[in-house]
Write an enzyme that holds these catalytic residues in place. Structure first.
Site, PDB file in Angstrom:
ATOM      1  N   LYS A 197      10.019-155.461  32.033  1.00  0.00           N
ATOM      2  CA  LYS A 197      10.158-155.319  30.576  1.00  0.00           C
ATOM      3  C   LYS A 197      11.052-156.420  30.022  1.00  0.00           C
ATOM      4  O   LYS A 197      12.079-156.728  30.613  1.00  0.00           O
ATOM      5  CB  LYS A 197      10.808-153.972  30.259  1.00  0.00           C
ATOM      6  CG  LYS A 197       9.987-152.768  30.683  1.00  0.00           C
ATOM      7  CD  LYS A 197      10.724-151.487  30.317  1.00  0.00           C
ATOM      8  CE  LYS A 197      10.044-150.267  30.917  1.00  0.00           C
ATOM      9  NZ  LYS A 197      10.137-150.210  32.388  1.00  0.00           N
TER      10      LYS A 197
ATOM     11  N   ASP B 252       6.333-154.366  28.321  1.00  0.00           N
ATOM     12  CA  ASP B 252       6.245-154.345  29.781  1.00  0.00           C
ATOM     13  C   ASP B 252       5.123-155.322  30.141  1.00  0.00           C
ATOM     14  O   ASP B 252       3.950-155.060  29.843  1.00  0.00           O
ATOM     15  CB  ASP B 252       5.948-152.924  30.270  1.00  0.00           C
ATOM     16  CG  ASP B 252       6.549-152.666  31.639  1.00  0.00           C
ATOM     17  OD1 ASP B 252       6.464-153.571  32.492  1.00  0.00           O
ATOM     18  OD2 ASP B 252       7.096-151.569  31.840  1.00  0.00           O
TER      19      ASP B 252
ATOM     20  N   ARG C  44      10.735-152.576  41.322  1.00  0.00           N
ATOM     21  CA  ARG C  44      10.406-153.836  40.658  1.00  0.00           C
ATOM     22  C   ARG C  44      11.646-154.683  40.457  1.00  0.00           C
ATOM     23  O   ARG C  44      11.622-155.880  40.625  1.00  0.00           O
ATOM     24  CB  ARG C  44       9.750-153.530  39.310  1.00  0.00           C
ATOM     25  CG  ARG C  44       9.482-154.750  38.465  1.00  0.00           C
ATOM     26  CD  ARG C  44       8.902-154.347  37.122  1.00  0.00           C
ATOM     27  NE  ARG C  44       7.628-153.678  37.266  1.00  0.00           N
ATOM     28  CZ  ARG C  44       7.160-152.766  36.421  1.00  0.00           C
ATOM     29  NH1 ARG C  44       7.868-152.401  35.384  1.00  0.00           N
ATOM     30  NH2 ARG C  44       5.979-152.212  36.609  1.00  0.00           N
ATOM     31  N   TYR C  45      12.740-154.045  40.027  1.00  0.00           N
ATOM     32  CA  TYR C  45      13.999-154.752  39.789  1.00  0.00           C
ATOM     33  C   TYR C  45      14.929-154.466  40.962  1.00  0.00           C
ATOM     34  O   TYR C  45      14.883-153.370  41.521  1.00  0.00           O
ATOM     35  CB  TYR C  45      14.674-154.228  38.519  1.00  0.00           C
ATOM     36  CG  TYR C  45      13.819-154.243  37.282  1.00  0.00           C
ATOM     37  CD1 TYR C  45      13.499-155.444  36.648  1.00  0.00           C
ATOM     38  CD2 TYR C  45      13.357-153.062  36.727  1.00  0.00           C
ATOM     39  CE1 TYR C  45      12.749-155.452  35.484  1.00  0.00           C
ATOM     40  CE2 TYR C  45      12.601-153.062  35.562  1.00  0.00           C
ATOM     41  CZ  TYR C  45      12.300-154.260  34.949  1.00  0.00           C
ATOM     42  OH  TYR C  45      11.562-154.254  33.793  1.00  0.00           O
TER      43      TYR C  45
ATOM     44  N   ARG D 175       0.191-144.104  32.097  1.00  0.00           N
ATOM     45  CA  ARG D 175      -0.237-143.722  33.448  1.00  0.00           C
ATOM     46  C   ARG D 175      -1.407-142.748  33.365  1.00  0.00           C
ATOM     47  O   ARG D 175      -1.585-141.892  34.221  1.00  0.00           O
ATOM     48  CB  ARG D 175       0.920-143.084  34.231  1.00  0.00           C
ATOM     49  CG  ARG D 175       2.027-144.064  34.548  1.00  0.00           C
ATOM     50  CD  ARG D 175       2.846-143.683  35.784  1.00  0.00           C
ATOM     51  NE  ARG D 175       3.873-144.701  35.996  1.00  0.00           N
ATOM     52  CZ  ARG D 175       5.141-144.596  35.572  1.00  0.00           C
ATOM     53  NH1 ARG D 175       5.556-143.495  34.985  1.00  0.00           N
ATOM     54  NH2 ARG D 175       5.990-145.577  35.781  1.00  0.00           N
TER      55      ARG D 175
ATOM     56  N   ASP E  39       1.352-150.195  25.930  1.00  0.00           N
ATOM     57  CA  ASP E  39       0.753-150.826  27.113  1.00  0.00           C
ATOM     58  C   ASP E  39      -0.768-150.843  26.995  1.00  0.00           C
ATOM     59  O   ASP E  39      -1.359-150.081  26.234  1.00  0.00           O
ATOM     60  CB  ASP E  39       1.173-150.058  28.377  1.00  0.00           C
ATOM     61  CG  ASP E  39       2.662-150.179  28.639  1.00  0.00           C
ATOM     62  OD1 ASP E  39       3.182-151.307  28.542  1.00  0.00           O
ATOM     63  OD2 ASP E  39       3.302-149.150  28.928  1.00  0.00           O
TER      64      ASP E  39
ATOM     65  N   CYS F 104      -1.098-142.379  27.000  1.00  0.00           N
ATOM     66  CA  CYS F 104      -0.225-142.489  28.181  1.00  0.00           C
ATOM     67  C   CYS F 104      -0.539-143.727  29.017  1.00  0.00           C
ATOM     68  O   CYS F 104      -1.692-144.004  29.324  1.00  0.00           O
ATOM     69  CB  CYS F 104      -0.397-141.246  29.043  1.00  0.00           C
ATOM     70  SG  CYS F 104       0.546-141.318  30.573  1.00  0.00           S
TER      71      CYS F 104
ATOM     72  N   CYS G   2      -0.269-137.057  26.476  1.00  0.00           N
ATOM     73  CA  CYS G   2      -0.319-137.964  25.330  1.00  0.00           C
ATOM     74  C   CYS G   2      -1.574-138.815  25.470  1.00  0.00           C
ATOM     75  O   CYS G   2      -1.875-139.312  26.552  1.00  0.00           O
ATOM     76  CB  CYS G   2       0.925-138.844  25.326  1.00  0.00           C
ATOM     77  SG  CYS G   2       2.450-137.890  25.516  1.00  0.00           S
TER      78      CYS G   2
ATOM     79  N   ARG H 292      17.361-151.024  40.670  1.00  0.00           N
ATOM     80  CA  ARG H 292      16.896-149.686  40.297  1.00  0.00           C
ATOM     81  C   ARG H 292      15.453-149.464  40.721  1.00  0.00           C
ATOM     82  O   ARG H 292      14.663-150.410  40.751  1.00  0.00           O
ATOM     83  CB  ARG H 292      17.047-149.438  38.799  1.00  0.00           C
ATOM     84  CG  ARG H 292      16.356-150.452  37.896  1.00  0.00           C
ATOM     85  CD  ARG H 292      17.193-150.614  36.618  1.00  0.00           C
ATOM     86  NE  ARG H 292      16.531-151.338  35.543  1.00  0.00           N
ATOM     87  CZ  ARG H 292      16.528-152.664  35.427  1.00  0.00           C
ATOM     88  NH1 ARG H 292      17.075-153.427  36.358  1.00  0.00           N
ATOM     89  NH2 ARG H 292      15.957-153.252  34.392  1.00  0.00           N
TER      90      ARG H 292
ATOM     91  N   CYS I  90       2.332-133.062  33.415  1.00  0.00           N
ATOM     92  CA  CYS I  90       3.124-132.998  32.180  1.00  0.00           C
ATOM     93  C   CYS I  90       2.736-131.726  31.440  1.00  0.00           C
ATOM     94  O   CYS I  90       1.607-131.260  31.582  1.00  0.00           O
ATOM     95  CB  CYS I  90       2.819-134.178  31.266  1.00  0.00           C
ATOM     96  SG  CYS I  90       3.055-135.773  32.058  1.00  0.00           S
TER      97      CYS I  90
HETATM   98  C1  LIG Z   1      10.836-149.349  33.081  1.00  0.00           C
HETATM   99  C2  LIG Z   1      11.122-149.484  34.501  1.00  0.00           C
HETATM  100  C3  LIG Z   1      12.437-149.373  34.984  1.00  0.00           C
HETATM  101  C4  LIG Z   1      13.605-149.096  34.083  1.00  0.00           C
HETATM  102  O1  LIG Z   1      13.879-150.227  33.319  1.00  0.00           O
HETATM  103  P1  LIG Z   1      15.146-150.254  32.351  1.00  0.00           P
HETATM  104  O2  LIG Z   1      15.002-151.559  31.651  1.00  0.00           O
HETATM  105  O3  LIG Z   1      16.359-150.178  33.215  1.00  0.00           O
HETATM  106  O4  LIG Z   1      15.041-149.069  31.466  1.00  0.00           O
HETATM  107  C5  LIG Z   1      12.656-149.541  36.311  1.00  0.00           C
HETATM  108  N1  LIG Z   1      11.654-149.816  37.164  1.00  0.00           N
HETATM  109  C6  LIG Z   1      10.389-149.933  36.730  1.00  0.00           C
HETATM  110  C7  LIG Z   1       9.337-150.225  37.725  1.00  0.00           C
HETATM  111  C8  LIG Z   1      10.078-149.774  35.389  1.00  0.00           C
HETATM  112  O5  LIG Z   1       8.815-149.863  34.972  1.00  0.00           O
HETATM  113  S1  SF4 Z   2       3.369-140.448  28.142  1.00  0.00           S
HETATM  114 FE1  SF4 Z   2       2.157-139.787  29.922  1.00  0.00          FE
HETATM  115  S2  SF4 Z   2       3.706-139.261  31.461  1.00  0.00           S
HETATM  116 FE2  SF4 Z   2       4.752-139.273  29.473  1.00  0.00          FE
HETATM  117  S3  SF4 Z   2       4.612-137.120  28.726  1.00  0.00           S
HETATM  118 FE3  SF4 Z   2       2.894-138.249  27.837  1.00  0.00          FE
HETATM  119  S4  SF4 Z   2       1.218-137.855  29.290  1.00  0.00           S
HETATM  120 FE4  SF4 Z   2       3.112-137.363  30.383  1.00  0.00          FE
END
Ligand SMILES: *Cc1c(COP(=O)(O)O)cnc(C)c1O
Ligand code: SF4
Length: 357
Positions: free
Chosen positions: A321, A314, A95-96, A117, A277, A115, A112, A99, A108
């Protein structure tokens, strides 16, 4: 691992949760209905930290299924932060520019209930195959703008130590990758997993390996978790904290302050406080951003600068974010930590006619 902990099992079925006293017998059908939709797991170490039969307990709330998870609220999204839009190859989210996220495993130790995802974790296609991982690494190797690889999931510390070691070695060998960051809840959810083989795997790189620990309540940092964090920092792994703002768990300013202090006292630098989220079935955990800002204001007014995370949202749709306040500068006025307001620059400095030397 002690003899006792060796024999304790992760609770996955409604009957296991009931036997541990974590759900009332008349709720079994509800738990089963939620479990048919979303993955369920509670590790023994977390089960022991819970108040049995108290649905309001902040640990029960986070990990024990609740029928409200099946409520659909308008505006909730299966892919709340737009991972899918930015995935060039399986297992990578780019996305960025500088990174990428790498998701080698979507399992996991615990699941949670909020979560982000949740539509993907714990499913059948939860581990990247060898060829898929090769392709993901090839993508990273062929993009010199990638400075940092964020290994997330699921929980990457669920990988066997040998696989983790191979992954760290592969990333370490890519010249333009300067930083390897792992996001994990294992120090909290399954601290015994942080043993010598895993520590060696993390410490094997020449490059910096950072670990972001997901922690939402001070009681999560029990004795075993604290010892696991100590083993990590002793191995040279810097720890940062990520916290999700959750109604009924940490939206009370005193709880948030205690959590941030507990993290810093355990060498975890609070990094992000995430606004929750819009994942499906998480409405009962959601606060407003104004409530989050009020919690942050109280924290700024009371606790050490080391205890201050950045409160972030986000943006749905994959826009990334951004910090969402609170903001202390308002035009030519700045607010201090006690709520007092001051002109900036101060009137005396900008007063006209003042000689310059
Ligand atoms: C959260 C996230 C990151 C990391 O973001 P930071 O602001 O550097 O912690 C990188 N890529 C994606 C797609 C993310 O969702
Ligand atoms: S937030 Fe989602 S990915 Fe993170 S530990 Fe909990 S269940 Fe696993």
């Amino acid at each position: 691992m002690t003899e006792a902990s060796h024999h304790r099992r992760t609770l996955r079925r409604s009957a296991d949760l009931a036997a541990a006293g974590l759900v009332a017998p008349d709720k079994l059908a509800e738990i089963d209905a939620v479990a048919a939709r979303y993955a369920v797991a509670v590790t023994p170490v977390l089960a022991e930290l819970m108040e049995p039969a108290d649905p309001a307990d902040p640990l029960v709330r986070q990990f024990v299924p609740d029928i409200r998870e099946l409520d659909g609220a308008s505006g909730e999204l299966a892919d709340p932060i737009g991972d899918h839009v930015h995935s060039p190859v399986k297992g990578i989210v780019h996305r960025y520019p500088d990174r990428v996220l790498l998701t080698p495993i979507l399992h996991c130790p615990v699941y949670c209930r909020f979560c982000f995802r949740r539509e993907r974790v714990g499913g059948d296609e939860a581990v990247l195959g060898e060829a898929e991982l090769e392709a993901a690494l090839a993508y990273i190797a062929s993009h010199p703008e990638i400075w940092e690889v964020v290994i997330t999931g699921g929980d990457p510390l669920m990988l066997p130590a040998t696989r983790l070691c191979a992954l760290v070695a592969a990333l370490n060998a890519i010249p333009h990758v300067a930083v390897i960051r792992l996001h994990s809840r294992v120090p909290i959810s399954d601290p015994e997993r942080i043993g010598p083989a895993l520590l060696d795997a993390l410490a094997s790189a020449d490059k910096a390996v950072w670990l972001a620990v997901h922690c939402n309540h001070p009681r999560e940092l029990g004795p075993a978790a604290r010892e696991a964090c100590r083993r990590l920092t002793k191995s040279g792994i810097p720890l940062v904290g990520q916290t999700v703002l959750l109604k009924g768990v940490n939206d009370d300013p005193q709880v948030m302050e205690a959590l941030m202090r507990a993290m810093v006292a355990n060498r975890i630098k609070p990094y992000y406080l995430h606004h929750l989220d819009l994942a499906p079935g998480t409405g009962h955990f959601r606060t407003t951003i104004a409530e989050g800002q009020a919690v942050m204001r109280r924290l700024r007014g009371r606790a050490s600068g080391l205890c201050q995370p950045t409160y972030v949202l986000d943006i749905p749709g994959g826009h990334g974010k951004v910090p969402v306040g609170p903001v202390y500068l308002d035009g030519n006025e700045v607010e201090d930590w006690q709520g007092g307001r001051h002109a900036y620059p101060p009137a005396s400095v900008v007063a006209p006619g003042r000689s310059s030397c």
